[in-house]
Design a protein around this motif. Structure first.
Motif, PDB file in Angstrom:
ATOM      1  N   THR A 122      50.762  62.248   7.006  1.00  0.00           N
ATOM      2  CA  THR A 122      49.823  63.253   7.504  1.00  0.00           C
ATOM      3  C   THR A 122      49.262  62.852   8.865  1.00  0.00           C
ATOM      4  O   THR A 122      48.236  63.370   9.297  1.00  0.00           O
ATOM      5  N   GLU A 179      45.587  66.773   8.592  1.00  0.00           N
ATOM      6  CA  GLU A 179      45.535  68.228   8.473  1.00  0.00           C
ATOM      7  C   GLU A 179      46.753  68.800   7.752  1.00  0.00           C
ATOM      8  O   GLU A 179      46.671  69.849   7.103  1.00  0.00           O
ATOM      9  N   ALA A 180      47.902  68.155   7.878  1.00  0.00           N
ATOM     10  CA  ALA A 180      49.141  68.675   7.303  1.00  0.00           C
ATOM     11  C   ALA A 180      50.098  67.526   7.012  1.00  0.00           C
ATOM     12  O   ALA A 180      49.898  66.392   7.479  1.00  0.00           O
ATOM     13  N   PHE A 181      51.123  67.808   6.216  1.00  0.00           N
ATOM     14  CA  PHE A 181      52.185  66.854   5.934  1.00  0.00           C
ATOM     15  C   PHE A 181      53.303  67.086   6.945  1.00  0.00           C
ATOM     16  O   PHE A 181      53.868  68.176   7.008  1.00  0.00           O
ATOM     17  N   SER A 182      53.591  66.081   7.754  1.00  0.00           N
ATOM     18  CA  SER A 182      54.664  66.181   8.749  1.00  0.00           C
ATOM     19  C   SER A 182      55.519  64.923   8.669  1.00  0.00           C
ATOM     20  O   SER A 182      55.061  63.822   9.013  1.00  0.00           O
ATOM     21  N   THR A 241      50.962  58.485   4.162  1.00  0.00           N
ATOM     22  CA  THR A 241      51.141  59.779   3.503  1.00  0.00           C
ATOM     23  C   THR A 241      51.817  60.817   4.392  1.00  0.00           C
ATOM     24  O   THR A 241      51.936  61.978   4.005  1.00  0.00           O
ATOM     25  N   HIS A 277      46.784  57.951   6.674  1.00  0.00           N
ATOM     26  CA  HIS A 277      47.546  59.051   7.260  1.00  0.00           C
ATOM     27  C   HIS A 277      49.005  58.651   7.476  1.00  0.00           C
ATOM     28  O   HIS A 277      49.920  59.447   7.236  1.00  0.00           O
ATOM     29  N   ILE A 333      47.272  63.490  -1.193  1.00  0.00           N
ATOM     30  CA  ILE A 333      47.094  64.538  -0.178  1.00  0.00           C
ATOM     31  C   ILE A 333      46.514  65.838  -0.725  1.00  0.00           C
ATOM     32  O   ILE A 333      46.281  66.778   0.029  1.00  0.00           O
ATOM     33  N   ILE A 364      47.245  69.743   0.366  1.00  0.00           N
ATOM     34  CA  ILE A 364      48.146  69.841   1.521  1.00  0.00           C
ATOM     35  C   ILE A 364      49.576  70.025   1.025  1.00  0.00           C
ATOM     36  O   ILE A 364      50.079  69.192   0.263  1.00  0.00           O
TER      37      ILE A 364
END
Length: 440
Positions: A160, A218-221, A158, A155, A353, A356
């Motif tokens: 995420t 859950e998401a790319f941040s 990446t 995570h 990912i 996503i």
């Protein structure tokens, strides 16, 4: 004499495999399948950005088949002082630090210290039990609830993890990003782009008391994940992140001008930072401070500090960074120094990912994100010239690079301007690809 002409002359005079100024071996464009006249086009395009005062100066480098075939300098490193841009000018590469951090983590991964699926809390207990921001009532209020899953090392690699950046609260962020930016500010969390006497160990402790933007995975941040990874390297290796990079990566690769804090003897070689203004480019002197965005021109200079930001802290030259990129293009090896195995490099440059979306922070044309790098999509994703599977990243002050395994091509663009008001990164890439005339 044009820099490229000088490089070509050296390629004739020096024996095969000779290096120059700690860079890659040099070659004439024709010997690596590039067109000399088409490189003139590239230089005219980049020079146009200088003439239009979009950038004060630039350095461009193109290497193919293991040799540097193009190196050009444009404009000024410092306008007021009359300092021209040089091949050995040092630039704040900011987020181009991230792929370096990823390689450091993967070096330890190959030594068997951890799995990428391991929870980071197993090594950094401060991050073992975190909360997630969720809406509370209307869209501008939020509450904290316990995260349902831990952050893993994958995570972090990446982006995420749910860990954010404070400065994104000023750059068109949504209400949740702005709220997290406020919490980061209250906690003294910094983004690595300004003077700061803290350490990445202290940063991790602070992040352990703060919520995540979303559930891990859950998401790319985009955020401080790489600073956390820098701290992971310290804990696993037993030395500072700075020492690990210097001794385990930079020294073996011959990267003599890459630092968290530039030595005083080399500080005069740093390019100044500029920002657009109604009267043209204005030099950034000292610190620029918005509500959440804080950056400075002096964070890599002066008395050395201890904030070794894995996401933004390094400064480097086009020569040095090209050696790092060539190591990756060579599947983990350069000049007899094996840094990573080919399989690990392949893992790094493969999308991790899936479905996503990578979000607006990533350049258009990305099909996904690997371990510390964006991965370019095909014609249906990126309509511009290039190759599917090339991987790349850029920096806060508009530096950029890409690596194309298919064409055996590397591009490096070094400028120092924020915010960027032009598409110089993408146009440089297009102009580099159009120089290829031999694909055999």
């Amino acid at each position: 004499m044009r820099t490229r002409a000088f490089v070509a002359a050296l390629a004739v005079l020096l024996p095969a495999g000779s290096g120059w100024a700690q860079g890659l071996p040099t070659a004439t464009p024709a010997t690596v399948g590039l067109s000399d006249t088409r490189l003139d086009r590239l230089e005219e395009v980049v020079q146009g950005y200088v003439d239009d005062q979009a950038v004060a100066g630039a350095v461009t480098l193109v290497a193919r088949r293991g040799s540097q075939a193009h190196l050009q300098t444009y404009g000024m490193a410092d306008i007021a002082d009359g300092t021209p841009m040089r091949a050995d000018t040092i630039f704040r590469i900011a987020s181009m630090t991230k792929p370096v951090t990823s390689v450091a983590v993967l070096m330890l991964y190959e030594e068997g210290h951890f799995k990428l699926s391991d929870p980071v809390g197993q090594y950094l207990p401060e991050l073992a039990s975190l909360d997630v921001l969720t809406p509370a009532g209307n869209g501008d209020t939020f509450q904290r609830v316990p995260a349902q899953r831990p952050i893993t090392l994958r995570h972090l690699l990446t982006h995420t993890s749910g860990i954010g950046y404070r400065f994104l609260g000023d750059l068109g962020g949504n209400a949740k990003l702005r709220h997290l930016a406020e919490l980061y500010g209250e906690a003294g969390v910094t983004d690595g782009l300004a003077e700061h006497d803290g350490t990445i160990a202290e940063l991790v402790t602070r992040l352990g008391d703060l919520p995540l933007l979303h559930e891990p995975g859950e998401a790319f941040s985009y955020g401080l994940s790489d600073d956390v990874l820098g701290r992971l390297v310290e804990v696993i290796s037993g030395v500072s992140f700075d020492e690990f990079l210097r001794t385990r990566l930079f020294a073996p690769l011959g990267m003599v001008d890459t630092f968290f804090y530039v030595p005083a003897a080399k500080a005069s070689r740093m390019a100044s930072i500029y920002t657009p203004s109604p009267s043209g480019l204005a030099e950034v002197e000292g610190t620029v401070e918005g509500q959440h965005l804080i950056y400075s021109s002096t964070y890599p200079t002066g008395a050395p500090r201890r904030n070794f930001s894995g996401g933004a802290g390094l400064s480097s030259t086009a020569h040095d960074y090209s050696r790092f990129l060539q190591m990756l293009l060579n599947d983990g090896e350069l000049d007899g120094e094996r840094v990573l195995s080919p399989m690990t490099v392949d893992l790094m440059r493969t999308d991790q990912i899936g479905d996503i979306p990578v979000g607006s922070v990533v350049q258009p044309g990305s099909a996904g994100f690997g371990l510390g790098v964006a991965v370019r999509g095909g014609p249906g994703v990126d309509p511009e010239l290039g190759t599917t599977g090339a991987y790349y990243w850029s920096g806060f002050f508009n530096t950029a690079f890409w690596i194309d395994p298919t064409e055996q091509l590397i591009g490096v663009l070094m400028v120092q301007v924020f915010p960027g008001t032009s598409d110089i990164q993408e146009r440089f890439r297009i102009m580099a690809y159009q120089t290829i005339v031999d694909r055999n």
